[in-house]
Design a protein around this motif. Structure first.
Motif: not given
Lengths: 324, 323
Positions: A7-10, A51-55, A103-107, A120-131
């Motif tokens: 999931l990538a947050n546009p 499996i992906y979120h089609n933003d 894998i999440t892309l966002g802040g 309680d999701a199993p997350l691997l968060p990659i930083s593309t946000g502000t904070n």
């Protein structure tokens, strides 16, 4: 063989903090490039199904197209509202499909929204946000490799750790949550969301008080550090009769913040605050409280599980996952 | 922005949005009835953008507008009677009846003109911003444009020069998702026009263009930054027009679905703001209705003024011509 959610947050990395602070614009071409690198790593780690979120911006879809001959990819059934609802509905769908890791892309805000759909999701968060206190600044190739090792079952033990969260019960309204901090401000509107006026801050509850981060967490962190692993949080009351902390409340923006009280708070110990005012979750104003309306905040270790990328790669080295 | 917004400013924001909404609804009806000649591009649904930006400006600050310009003119202080007179083509209009809907301008209010040319406004605003800097005033120039106009060379050139010379300019993109009848996905590869800002060397910010407070706060910051000599900003407001590209209809069309229109109407900027003001005891339902009623009375009087006004004399056709 497990699956990897993507999931990538546009919308991440584009709010008013580009003006009031010195945050960077995170354009969607860069996010697409990050997804490409993450998928490259994941495939190297043994993943074959995504499996992906089609933003609406096609960030993940276009990135995955390049790997059509190596993987299978399925879009989840999620909304296309251009709001946090898209992330929430995608999280619910990924939960239904039992992704091994997402894998999440966002802040911080993106991951908070995801956890509204899958607490309680199993997350691997990659930083593309502000904070970016919750997501870690890390190279996507390696993060993707860790996700691939997990999805392929090569790495199974000790790579996830469950995070704290704050459950927010608002009198007469739906519940909410935060992963890093909840702040009550005297501001009356959600408006442009960023916390622009420190002189309006009233109180805050932090899941972690990190002196090496930006945002509200830094205020507590520079006074009384609390780690993600500590089984407590920090309750701050803002006011003139105590310490003044010079804290980075946003990227490239320091403010002098007066603190009248700072107290550790145990897990599962509810604490209340009341309106009028605005509640900010993980650095963004989200909900307004009417005059006298009470919000009850409860800290617990029932949040998402996050991947320790370094640990996963060390295990992979030990068992020779990448030996040809 | 060190203090909380005053109730006076909140009511001002509400009043500006109501004035735009009622003006546009009445203008659309007059066009459909054949009383106003030519095409009208109505601003209904997008009121929060013009109002949220303009509350931060003075008469000395300049704006450039678009073919969908009535809302900008009203929010900047344009008078109903002279606007209606212009739409009716009468000599008492802002352009003496010779400009019509797409060319309303007034130098006293800093309205440098609506513009029928897509992408026509940015170079004019850039020039005004250059003048402000050259004359060492603290005035700013705000350029409104759409997602379609952001593909025009004129926009790119203006944005480049504004950033190069660190001009007091704010580029406000009213991204309503359509360039006339063309969905944004069919005319540009990006969804966020603000993504282009770093390429020019200026900050790009996105706000909810249906939330007047979000626009007010972000525009306030961009304008303060420009006044302080820190250069231009690209402010993208995600918004929606309820009506058709031209005229009123809006529903039952093939280039977008009725469900999409209904979904956006749920976020109506006036209704949501009235609800929030009522919750906070700032504006009761009765007081809000009074604002609508007063606006309608003023519109009725303005339409009569316009209808009673004379057409410009044929001999005036060569007056007010620059070249």
């Amino acid at each position: 063989m497990g699956t990897i959610g993507l999931l990538a947050n546009p919308a991440s990395g584009k709010d008013v903090r580009r003006l009031v602070a010195r945050a960077s614009v995170f354009d969607n071409q860069e996010k697409r490039a990050i997804v490409r690198r993450a998928v490259t790593g994941a495939v190297a780690g043994g993943a074959t199904h995504f499996i992906y979120h089609n933003d609406a911006h096609g960030i993940t879809q276009q990135a995955l197209d390049e790997f059509a001959d190596q993987i299978t990819a399925t879009a989840v059934d999620s909304t296309q509202m251009g709001s946090a609802l898209d992330t929430i509905s995608a999280a619910r769908a990924m939960r239904e499909l039992d992704c091994s890791v997402v894998i999440t892309l966002g802040g911080d805000g993106t991951n908070r929204a995801f956890c509204l759909g899958w607490p309680d999701a199993p997350l691997l968060p990659i930083s593309t946000g502000t904070n970016n206190v919750f997501p870690v600044l890390q190279e996507a190739t390696i993060a993707g490799a860790a996700a691939g090792l997990i999805a392929s079952g090569q790495v199974t033990e000790g790579v996830f750790s469950q995070q704290k969260r704050i459950l927010v019960n608002i009198e007469g309204e739906r519940d909410d949550l935060a992963l890093i901090d909840v702040l009550l401000s005297n501001e009356r509107f959600v408006g442009a969301r960023a916390l622009l006026k420190p002189n309006q801050f009233r109180s805050a509850l932090l899941t972690r008080a990190d002196p090496a981060a930006v945002g509200i967490t830094s205020i507590g962190g520079l006074l009384h550090p609390i780690d993600a692993a500590d089984d407590c949080g920090l309750w701050l009351t803002f006011g003139e009769d105590g310490d003044v902390i010079h804290a980075p409340i946003a990227p490239g923006l320091y403010h002098k913040i007066p603190i009248s009280a700072c107290e550790p708070l145990a897990l599962e110990q509810p604490i209340c605050c009341s309106g009028p005012g605005t509640l900010a979750f993980d650095g963004e104003r989200e909900r307004t409280l009417k005059e006298g309306q009470v919000a009850t905040l409860t800290l617990s270790r029932s949040g998402p599980y996050i991947v320790d990328v370094a640990s996963a790669l060390r295990q992979a080295a030990d068992i020779g996952s990448f030996k040809i | 922005m060190s203090d909380n917004i005053s109730n006076e400013t909140l009511l001002d924001l509400h009043r500006r949005m109501v004035r735009i909404r009622r003006f546009e609804e009445n203008a659309g009806k007059l066009m459909e009835d054949g009383k106003i000649p030519g095409a009208l591009h109505l601003y209904v649904g997008e009121e929060a953008v013009a109002s949220g930006v303009m509350v931060n400006l003075t008469d000395a600050d300049q704006i450039t507008s678009t073919h969908r310009g009535h809302g900008h003119c009203i929010a900047k202080g344009g008078a109903f009677d002279r606007m209606f007179a212009e739409l009716f083509g009468r000599s008492t209009g802002y352009c003496k009846g010779k400009g019509g809907s797409m060319h309303i301008s007034n130098m006293e209010l800093g309205i440098l003109g609506a513009n029928g040319i897509v992408g026509g406004g940015p170079p004019i605003a850039m020039g005004a911003a250059f003048s402000n800097k050259f004359r060492k005033t603290k005035d700013v120039a705000v350029c409104f444009f759409g997602d379609g106009a952001s593909n025009e060379g004129s926009f790119h050139e203006a944005a480049n020069m504004a950033a190069l010379y660190k001009l007091p300019a704010i580029f406000v993109c009213e991204n309503n998702g359509y360039g006339e009848y063309t969905p944004q996905a069919n005319h540009q590869a990006i969804v966020d026009v603000a993504d282009r800002a770093p390429g020019y060397g200026m900050p790009g910010v996105i706000v909810d263009g249906m939330d007047v407070m979000a626009v007010y706060e972000a525009a306030g910051e961009a304008i303060a930054r420009a006044r302080a000599g820190e250069g231009p900003t690209l402010l993208e407001c995600k918004t929606y027009r309820y009506f058709d590209h031209v005229g009123v209809r809006g529903m039952g069309l093939t280039y977008r679905t009725d469900e999409e229109v209904e979904e956006w109407r749920k976020k109506d900027p006036i209704e949501t703001f009235e609800s929030r003001l009522a919750e906070q005891g700032i504006l009761s339902a009765e007081a809000a209705q009074a604002v609508h009623d007063e606006t309608m009375a003023e519109i009725k009087s303005a339409i009569k003024f316009a209808e009673d006004s004379p057409f410009p004399a044929p001999s005036a056709v060569t007056e007010d011509v620059y070249a």
